[in-house]
Structure formats: C-alpha cells, structure tokens
Motif scaffolding. Structure first.
Motif, mmCIF file in Angstrom:
data_model
loop_
_atom_site.group_PDB
_atom_site.id
_atom_site.type_symbol
_atom_site.label_atom_id
_atom_site.label_comp_id
_atom_site.label_asym_id
_atom_site.label_seq_id
_atom_site.Cartn_x
_atom_site.Cartn_y
_atom_site.Cartn_z
ATOM 1 N N GLU A 70 -7.992 -7.986 -0.841
ATOM 2 C CA GLU A 70 -8.186 -7.031 -0.588
ATOM 3 C C GLU A 70 -7.807 -5.659 0.443
ATOM 4 O O GLU A 70 -6.591 -5.444 0.258
ATOM 5 N N SER A 71 -8.260 -4.707 -0.107
ATOM 6 C CA SER A 71 -7.718 -3.759 -0.192
ATOM 7 C C SER A 71 -7.959 -2.731 1.131
ATOM 8 O O SER A 71 -8.301 -2.412 1.901
ATOM 9 N N ASP A 72 -7.015 -3.046 2.087
ATOM 10 C CA ASP A 72 -6.561 -2.348 3.009
ATOM 11 C C ASP A 72 -5.093 -1.616 3.489
ATOM 12 O O ASP A 72 -4.218 -2.557 4.014
ATOM 13 N N LEU A 73 -4.755 -0.400 2.902
ATOM 14 C CA LEU A 73 -3.270 0.125 3.083
ATOM 15 C C LEU A 73 -3.125 0.089 4.629
ATOM 16 O O LEU A 73 -3.174 0.644 5.047
ATOM 17 N N GLY A 74 -2.073 -0.421 4.391
ATOM 18 C CA GLY A 74 -1.288 -0.962 5.758
ATOM 19 C C GLY A 74 -0.712 0.920 6.105
ATOM 20 O O GLY A 74 -0.148 1.495 5.162
ATOM 21 N N GLY A 75 -1.166 1.343 7.748
ATOM 22 C CA GLY A 75 0.000 2.567 8.375
ATOM 23 C C GLY A 75 -0.891 4.141 7.495
ATOM 24 O O GLY A 75 -0.050 5.070 7.965
ATOM 25 N N VAL A 117 -7.462 7.074 1.557
ATOM 26 C CA VAL A 117 -6.148 8.096 0.744
ATOM 27 C C VAL A 117 -6.164 9.630 0.198
ATOM 28 O O VAL A 117 -7.792 9.692 0.376
ATOM 29 N N ASP A 118 -5.006 10.570 0.489
ATOM 30 C CA ASP A 118 -4.972 11.793 -0.403
ATOM 31 C C ASP A 118 -5.376 12.009 -1.300
ATOM 32 O O ASP A 118 -5.892 12.788 -1.676
ATOM 33 N N GLU A 119 -4.751 10.866 -1.791
ATOM 34 C CA GLU A 119 -4.656 10.545 -4.155
ATOM 35 C C GLU A 119 -4.438 9.564 -4.196
ATOM 36 O O GLU A 119 -4.104 8.356 -3.100
ATOM 37 N N CYS A 120 -4.290 9.322 -5.342
ATOM 38 C CA CYS A 120 -4.998 8.194 -6.076
ATOM 39 C C CYS A 120 -2.624 7.322 -5.702
ATOM 40 O O CYS A 120 -2.023 8.519 -6.218
ATOM 41 N N ARG A 121 -3.307 6.291 -5.435
ATOM 42 C CA ARG A 121 -2.251 5.241 -5.068
ATOM 43 C C ARG A 121 -2.248 4.076 -5.625
ATOM 44 O O ARG A 121 -2.835 3.921 -5.594
ATOM 45 N N VAL A 122 -1.228 3.804 -6.571
ATOM 46 C CA VAL A 122 -0.853 2.676 -7.689
ATOM 47 C C VAL A 122 -0.017 1.638 -6.369
ATOM 48 O O VAL A 122 1.385 2.144 -6.351
ATOM 49 N N LEU A 123 -0.600 0.447 -6.733
ATOM 50 C CA LEU A 123 1.245 -0.580 -6.252
ATOM 51 C C LEU A 123 0.545 -1.790 -7.604
ATOM 52 O O LEU A 123 -0.643 -2.213 -8.148
ATOM 53 N N TYR A 124 1.742 -2.118 -7.461
ATOM 54 C CA TYR A 124 2.234 -3.005 -8.555
ATOM 55 C C TYR A 124 2.294 -4.566 -8.324
ATOM 56 O O TYR A 124 2.946 -5.042 -7.196
ATOM 57 N N VAL A 149 6.036 -2.316 0.436
ATOM 58 C CA VAL A 149 5.156 -2.989 1.237
ATOM 59 C C VAL A 149 4.118 -2.565 1.927
ATOM 60 O O VAL A 149 4.215 -2.601 2.557
ATOM 61 N N LEU A 150 2.492 -2.369 1.352
ATOM 62 C CA LEU A 150 2.081 -1.388 2.207
ATOM 63 C C LEU A 150 -0.160 -2.963 3.663
ATOM 64 O O LEU A 150 -1.190 -1.419 2.895
ATOM 65 N N GLY A 151 0.595 -3.949 2.972
ATOM 66 C CA GLY A 151 -0.381 -4.881 3.430
ATOM 67 C C GLY A 151 -1.494 -5.143 2.565
ATOM 68 O O GLY A 151 -2.647 -5.005 3.161
ATOM 69 N N VAL A 152 -1.616 -5.060 1.838
ATOM 70 C CA VAL A 152 -2.604 -4.917 0.831
ATOM 71 C C VAL A 152 -2.302 -7.166 0.589
ATOM 72 O O VAL A 152 -1.261 -7.556 0.500
ATOM 73 N N LYS A 153 -3.278 -7.717 0.384
ATOM 74 C CA LYS A 153 -3.425 -9.227 0.380
ATOM 75 C C LYS A 153 -4.122 -9.843 -1.343
ATOM 76 O O LYS A 153 -5.266 -9.161 -0.745
ATOM 77 N N LEU A 168 -0.061 -21.018 -11.829
ATOM 78 C CA LEU A 168 -0.239 -19.462 -11.320
ATOM 79 C C LEU A 168 0.157 -19.306 -9.480
ATOM 80 O O LEU A 168 -0.022 -19.878 -9.221
ATOM 81 N N GLU A 169 0.735 -18.220 -9.790
ATOM 82 C CA GLU A 169 1.915 -17.610 -8.884
ATOM 83 C C GLU A 169 1.437 -16.361 -8.513
ATOM 84 O O GLU A 169 2.033 -15.210 -9.823
ATOM 85 N N LEU A 170 0.432 -15.455 -7.470
ATOM 86 C CA LEU A 170 0.555 -14.254 -7.576
ATOM 87 C C LEU A 170 1.608 -13.651 -6.837
ATOM 88 O O LEU A 170 1.970 -14.097 -5.397
ATOM 89 N N GLY A 171 2.653 -12.625 -7.212
ATOM 90 C CA GLY A 171 3.630 -12.170 -6.092
ATOM 91 C C GLY A 171 3.190 -10.686 -5.276
ATOM 92 O O GLY A 171 2.365 -10.559 -4.818
ATOM 93 N N GLU A 172 3.643 -10.307 -3.888
ATOM 94 C CA GLU A 172 3.140 -9.001 -3.506
ATOM 95 C C GLU A 172 2.976 -8.089 -4.171
ATOM 96 O O GLU A 172 3.263 -7.456 -5.366
ATOM 97 N N PHE A 173 1.586 -7.047 -4.058
ATOM 98 C CA PHE A 173 2.436 -5.550 -4.287
ATOM 99 C C PHE A 173 2.537 -4.503 -3.713
ATOM 100 O O PHE A 173 2.689 -4.751 -2.470
#
Length: 139
Positions: free
Chosen positions: A74-79, A96-103, A46-50, A34-39
């Motif tokens: 760990e959901s701590d969006l940097g910046g 967050v001001d509105e829904c933001r989606v990371l993949y 890249v917004l700092g989600v680990k 198993l290998e997990l890529g960046e969100f």
C-alpha cells in the motif's frame, strides 16, 4: 536505485501486488518462513508504506517443487504535501515532486540465501504519463 534484487515502480495511492515464486532445486523438502521488514529511506526514515505477505508465510517447500508468495504494498507516503487544488477548488491527488526510493528486506528462512532487497520507486505522476492525442491532425 541501488543494490536491489527486486524493483517495484509505483505512484502515491497505488496498491501493488507482487507475486514471488520460491523454487526448491534440492531433493529434500525445506521448511520456509517468510518475514518482511519495514520499508525505509536510505537514511532510515519510515514514511508510512505498508507491506504485507499474504498467507501462508510458513510452509513446506517440496523436493524439486515450488510455492508462490504474494507481496502486497500500500503506497501512501505519510507526510507528503497535497499538490494543490484544481480549478473547481477540489483537492488534487497527492504526489511526489521527484522519484523517491524506499528499501525493505524479505527474509526467507529455510533457504540458503541472503535477504531479498526490495526497492520501491515512487514516481511523480507526470513521469512517463500515457499520451492521448485528441487532435484532428490540423496542427
């Protein structure tokens, strides 16, 4: 949220634990990695989600068997700006001001499948809040 196999709803500062069950429907064992890529955002930021996979990430899936993997996010969006201060001049939790989606993609080497597309949907704290009515019924 588009083109995702798995959607995880979260808020800033939360830690999400997502169990994933892998099943082998064949009569032969499979060597799995198993290998997990960046969100990232759709634009590639890249917004700092680990995200991390708990051990093991390499294992043998027995014939007609199953194995569980654990994804921790760990959901701590940097910046993201601080949302202001409270009346007591204490800093408020970031939001967050509105829904933001990371993949991100989870590769499952050893299975004959494409990578699993994971969407992290960050919701504002005022979205779908739990309501508590402290009223006496007089209003």
């Amino acid at each position: 949220i588009g083109d995702a196999d798995l959607v995880v709803y979260t808020r800033l500062g939360e830690r999400r634990v997502v169990p994933i069950l892998l099943e082998n429907e064949r009569r032969r064992e499979k060597q799995i990695h198993l290998e997990l890529g960046e969100f990232k955002t759709r634009g590639g930021d890249v917004l700092g989600v680990k995200g991390a996979l708990m051990q093991p990430v390499d294992f043998t899936l027995p014939p007609c068997g199953e194995e569980q993997a654990i994804l921790v996010i760990e959901s701590d969006l940097g910046g993201v700006d601080v949302a202001g201060t409270t009346a007591a001049n204490q800093p408020r939790a970031r939001d967050v001001d509105e829904c933001r989606v990371l993949y991100g993609d989870l590769k499952v080497e050893g299975c004959d499948i494409r990578p699993i597309r994971i969407a992290l949907a960050f919701l504002p704290r005022d979205c779908d809040a739990f309501d508590i009515n402290c009223g006496c019924g007089c209003c």
